[in-house]
Design a protein around this motif. Structure first.
Motif, PDB file in Angstrom:
ATOM      1  N   GLN A 109      -0.465 -46.617 -25.800  1.00 38.54           N
ATOM      2  CA  GLN A 109      -1.598 -47.430 -25.344  1.00 38.54           C
ATOM      3  C   GLN A 109      -2.061 -48.392 -26.440  1.00 38.54           C
ATOM      4  O   GLN A 109      -2.371 -49.562 -26.178  1.00 38.54           O
ATOM      5  CB  GLN A 109      -2.762 -46.533 -24.921  1.00 38.54           C
ATOM      6  CG  GLN A 109      -2.459 -45.590 -23.778  1.00 38.54           C
ATOM      7  CD  GLN A 109      -2.060 -44.225 -24.285  1.00 38.54           C
ATOM      8  OE1 GLN A 109      -1.408 -44.108 -25.329  1.00 38.54           O
ATOM      9  NE2 GLN A 109      -2.433 -43.179 -23.548  1.00 38.54           N
ATOM     10  N   THR A 110      -2.100 -47.889 -27.675  1.00 40.37           N
ATOM     11  CA  THR A 110      -2.525 -48.742 -28.794  1.00 40.37           C
ATOM     12  C   THR A 110      -1.508 -49.841 -29.065  1.00 40.37           C
ATOM     13  O   THR A 110      -1.873 -50.989 -29.383  1.00 40.37           O
ATOM     14  CB  THR A 110      -2.733 -47.884 -30.055  1.00 40.37           C
ATOM     15  OG1 THR A 110      -3.673 -46.858 -29.775  1.00 40.37           O
ATOM     16  CG2 THR A 110      -3.230 -48.735 -31.211  1.00 40.37           C
ATOM     17  N   THR A 111      -0.230 -49.498 -28.936  1.00 43.94           N
ATOM     18  CA  THR A 111       0.818 -50.500 -29.145  1.00 43.94           C
ATOM     19  C   THR A 111       0.683 -51.640 -28.149  1.00 43.94           C
ATOM     20  O   THR A 111       0.770 -52.827 -28.518  1.00 43.94           O
ATOM     21  CB  THR A 111       2.208 -49.855 -29.012  1.00 43.94           C
ATOM     22  OG1 THR A 111       2.320 -48.778 -29.954  1.00 43.94           O
ATOM     23  CG2 THR A 111       3.303 -50.876 -29.271  1.00 43.94           C
ATOM     24  N   PHE A 235     -14.298 -54.172 -32.825  1.00 39.64           N
ATOM     25  CA  PHE A 235     -13.970 -54.090 -31.397  1.00 39.64           C
ATOM     26  C   PHE A 235     -12.643 -53.374 -31.147  1.00 39.64           C
ATOM     27  O   PHE A 235     -12.587 -52.467 -30.305  1.00 39.64           O
ATOM     28  CB  PHE A 235     -13.942 -55.491 -30.785  1.00 39.64           C
ATOM     29  CG  PHE A 235     -13.555 -55.489 -29.337  1.00 39.64           C
ATOM     30  CD1 PHE A 235     -14.491 -55.169 -28.362  1.00 39.64           C
ATOM     31  CD2 PHE A 235     -12.254 -55.786 -28.936  1.00 39.64           C
ATOM     32  CE1 PHE A 235     -14.140 -55.155 -27.017  1.00 39.64           C
ATOM     33  CE2 PHE A 235     -11.894 -55.777 -27.606  1.00 39.64           C
ATOM     34  CZ  PHE A 235     -12.837 -55.467 -26.641  1.00 39.64           C
ATOM     35  N   PRO A 236     -11.520 -53.759 -31.793  1.00 41.46           N
ATOM     36  CA  PRO A 236     -10.266 -53.045 -31.509  1.00 41.46           C
ATOM     37  C   PRO A 236     -10.329 -51.566 -31.880  1.00 41.46           C
ATOM     38  O   PRO A 236      -9.724 -50.726 -31.209  1.00 41.46           O
ATOM     39  CB  PRO A 236      -9.226 -53.792 -32.346  1.00 41.46           C
ATOM     40  CG  PRO A 236      -9.993 -54.541 -33.371  1.00 41.46           C
ATOM     41  CD  PRO A 236     -11.299 -54.865 -32.746  1.00 41.46           C
ATOM     42  N   GLY A 245      -9.019 -42.304 -27.674  1.00 45.13           N
ATOM     43  CA  GLY A 245      -9.206 -41.484 -28.862  1.00 45.13           C
ATOM     44  C   GLY A 245      -8.395 -41.872 -30.076  1.00 45.13           C
ATOM     45  O   GLY A 245      -8.237 -41.066 -31.000  1.00 45.13           O
ATOM     46  N   ASP A 246      -7.911 -43.085 -30.157  1.00 45.16           N
ATOM     47  CA  ASP A 246      -7.073 -43.498 -31.284  1.00 45.16           C
ATOM     48  C   ASP A 246      -7.847 -44.486 -32.163  1.00 45.16           C
ATOM     49  O   ASP A 246      -7.530 -45.686 -32.210  1.00 45.16           O
ATOM     50  CB  ASP A 246      -5.781 -44.135 -30.762  1.00 45.16           C
ATOM     51  CG  ASP A 246      -4.764 -44.389 -31.882  1.00 45.16           C
ATOM     52  OD1 ASP A 246      -4.954 -43.850 -32.989  1.00 45.16           O
ATOM     53  OD2 ASP A 246      -3.799 -45.139 -31.643  1.00 45.16           O
ATOM     54  N   TYR A 247      -8.834 -43.973 -32.904  1.00 45.35           N
ATOM     55  CA  TYR A 247      -9.627 -44.851 -33.765  1.00 45.35           C
ATOM     56  C   TYR A 247      -8.776 -45.398 -34.918  1.00 45.35           C
ATOM     57  O   TYR A 247      -8.875 -46.586 -35.256  1.00 45.35           O
ATOM     58  CB  TYR A 247     -10.831 -44.083 -34.337  1.00 45.35           C
ATOM     59  CG  TYR A 247     -11.907 -43.815 -33.320  1.00 45.35           C
ATOM     60  CD1 TYR A 247     -12.872 -44.768 -33.019  1.00 45.35           C
ATOM     61  CD2 TYR A 247     -11.976 -42.581 -32.663  1.00 45.35           C
ATOM     62  CE1 TYR A 247     -13.868 -44.517 -32.096  1.00 45.35           C
ATOM     63  CE2 TYR A 247     -12.959 -42.324 -31.735  1.00 45.35           C
ATOM     64  CZ  TYR A 247     -13.908 -43.287 -31.447  1.00 45.35           C
ATOM     65  OH  TYR A 247     -14.885 -43.030 -30.522  1.00 45.35           O
ATOM     66  N   PHE A 253      -3.623 -50.819 -36.551  1.00 44.58           N
ATOM     67  CA  PHE A 253      -2.626 -51.577 -35.800  1.00 44.58           C
ATOM     68  C   PHE A 253      -3.236 -52.780 -35.072  1.00 44.58           C
ATOM     69  O   PHE A 253      -2.843 -53.925 -35.311  1.00 44.58           O
ATOM     70  CB  PHE A 253      -1.906 -50.663 -34.801  1.00 44.58           C
ATOM     71  CG  PHE A 253      -1.204 -49.516 -35.451  1.00 44.58           C
ATOM     72  CD1 PHE A 253      -0.656 -49.640 -36.722  1.00 44.58           C
ATOM     73  CD2 PHE A 253      -1.083 -48.286 -34.815  1.00 44.58           C
ATOM     74  CE1 PHE A 253       0.000 -48.580 -37.341  1.00 44.58           C
ATOM     75  CE2 PHE A 253      -0.431 -47.217 -35.418  1.00 44.58           C
ATOM     76  CZ  PHE A 253       0.109 -47.364 -36.679  1.00 44.58           C
ATOM     77  N   ALA A 254      -4.201 -52.499 -34.179  1.00 47.72           N
ATOM     78  CA  ALA A 254      -4.807 -53.600 -33.423  1.00 47.72           C
ATOM     79  C   ALA A 254      -5.714 -54.448 -34.299  1.00 47.72           C
ATOM     80  O   ALA A 254      -5.949 -55.626 -33.998  1.00 47.72           O
ATOM     81  CB  ALA A 254      -5.601 -53.045 -32.238  1.00 47.72           C
ATOM     82  N   GLY A 255      -6.216 -53.864 -35.390  1.00 47.32           N
ATOM     83  CA  GLY A 255      -7.080 -54.605 -36.286  1.00 47.32           C
ATOM     84  C   GLY A 255      -6.314 -55.285 -37.401  1.00 47.32           C
ATOM     85  O   GLY A 255      -6.093 -56.499 -37.376  1.00 47.32           O
TER      86      GLY A 255
END
Length: 480
Positions: A109-111, A235-236, A245-247, A253-255
């Motif tokens: 999901q994060t990817t 935000f990301p 749940g992937d802080y 990664f997203a940041g």
């Protein structure tokens, strides 16, 4: 000069930018005759005056002469010339991203979100900062302007006002010392060095009155720091953390990792796009077109076209060229968020292609040996030609299309045999060459032209014989 797509469809002509000619008589000017000495003296005065006028009226030349720049960066003073806040951010973020890659587990999901967030913040720069605010290539509703400004802040490249001001200076002073990221200073400097080190001089002036009046841009400019921090990192992190749940993945990664790619993707427009590729529209400056640059810059890689036609909302013209930013702007127009998409006239774009194609051909032509022209050859009468052809001096002279040719070195290699040429020596073989015996191809015309040794006075008057035989359209020998 640009015009709008919607206006093209309703206009009565495909060239609405062409004015109606003035209904005025053309004056006839008598050119005075002057001696060579007077012309030379006047030319010298004009050259001196032109030089003074150039310095006086040319902003770039005047600025470079009158405004001093900072001393060059050396090993002894480099640490004083570093823009430390920007240098720390740009140099530290790759290491933070690497740390996250080795210490944080991947979640699909994060990817997926990282990829989406990369495109959203990247489009905030390409469709927002660049094509909308810097070049006004289209018009956007207030809603879309705020959306693009918000996503653009997440790319952490300064406010839209600061970014657009520098980019307008880049276009106005391309490849000069007033260009804030001139490619002539090296790829490292144009890519990231101009951000890490303090500039040696101020960038050239650029008109930003429209940006100063834009409430949305001023809103982002006032709140840029908090907005950039929130959109880039907070935000990301919260989005990935609260939803699945992937802080840690949201932050690293997203940041951070996403920001590294967005930064260097945009930086490639200033560096790679000025080095890699070709210049199909103008080669006087460094911008180049290349699909690889387009792939890594969300469609900004057709940079030679962009610098020639900066107010065009497109970077890529052909359907197979990668330009997702162009497609996004079209989508905005379809759903009513964008309008007034600007395109340069196709006729003017084709002129650019033609100019460069002709320039390439001219350069190629310089490597070719061309035949002598009328002015390079002696002029003789037909009777003199007949007398010369009867001399036993080893020459085989043939008259074709007004030119006398010495075919002695070719007669034995003639594909039609020696006898055909031998029968035309001392005669006018124009009709035979142009179809009476054989209608020769362009290669034969070109080879024959290289054998010219003289021009026959009134030799072209045999053309009526060719017309009588029906050979109205005949190849023309190529000569410089």
């Amino acid at each position: 000069m640009v015009y709008v797509i919607d206006e093209i469809k309703t206009s009565g002509t495909s060239m609405p930018y062409v004015p109606t000619p003035l209904d005025l008589p053309t004056p006839i000017v008598d050119k005075p005759t002057k001696s060579t000495t007077e012309q030379q003296q006047q030319s010298n005065k004009l050259n001196e005056q032109d030089e003074e006028d150039f310095i006086k009226n040319n902003y770039v030349a005047r600025t470079l002469l009158n405004e001093s720049q900072l001393p060059p960066i050396t090993w002894s003073n480099w640490y004083r010339e570093v823009n430390w806040p920007q240098a720390i951010l740009l140099c530290l973020e790759p290491f933070v991203a690497l740390y996250g890659l080795f210490t944080t587990s991947f979640m699909w999901q994060t990817t997926v979100f990282t990829l989406i967030w990369y495109f959203l913040t990247g489009f905030g720069i390409t469709a927002g900062y660049h094509r909308l605010f810097a070049h006004r290539a289209y018009e956007a509703t207030k809603t879309l302007r705020y959306i693009l400004l918000t996503f653009g802040a997440g790319a952490v490249q300064g406010s839209a006002q600061w970014w657009a001001r520098g980019h307008r200076a880049h276009h106005r002073y391309t490849d000069t010392d007033l260009d804030p990221y001139s490619a002539h200073k090296g790829m490292f400097y144009s890519h990231i060095g101009w951000l890490i080190f303090k500039p040696r001089r101020k960038p050239g002036v650029a008109d930003v009155t429209d940006l100063n009046r834009d409430q949305s841009i001023q809103w982002q400019h006032r709140n840029y720091l908090s907005l950039a921090f929130f959109m880039a990192f907070v935000f990301p992190t919260l989005f990935c953390g609260l939803l699945w749940g992937d802080y840690r993945g949201g932050y690293f990664f997203a940041g951070v990792l996403r920001l590294v790619f967005v930064h260097h993707s945009t930086f490639c427009v200033n560096s790679l796009a000025h080095y890699l590729g070709d210049a199909p529209f103008d080669d006087r400056h460094t911008p180049r077109d290349h699909y690889i640059t387009a792939l890594v810059t969300l469609g900004e890689g057709y940079h030679n076209f962009h610098h020639e036609f900066p107010s065009d909302y497109r970077n890529a013209l052909k359907w197979f060229q990668y330009d997702p930013t162009k497609m996004l702007i079209k989508f905005f127009k379809r759903i009513g968020l964008a309008s007034n998409l600007k395109e340069f006239p196709q006729n003017e774009i084709q002129k650019g292609r033609y100019t460069m194609a002709r320039k390439d051909l001219d350069q190629f032509g310089q490597s070719i040996t061309w035949p002598k022209t009328n002015t390079d050859l002696p002029l003789i009468s037909f009777e003199e030609y007949q007398q010369l052809s009867k001399k036993n001096d080893g020459r085989a002279l043939v008259l074709i299309a007004g030119f006398i040719h010495d075919v002695s070195n070719f007669i034995d290699s003639h594909p039609g045999g020696r006898a055909i040429i031998q029968s035309q020596i001392g005669k006018d073989a124009t009709v035979a060459f142009y179809g009476g015996v054989h209608d020769h191809n362009t290669a034969a015309h070109n080879m024959l032209a290289m054998m010219r040794v003289a021009v026959c006075k009134y030799g072209g008057e045999v053309e009526h014989l060719k017309r009588r035989l029906g050979h109205i359209q005949t190849p023309t020998p190529i000569f410089a």
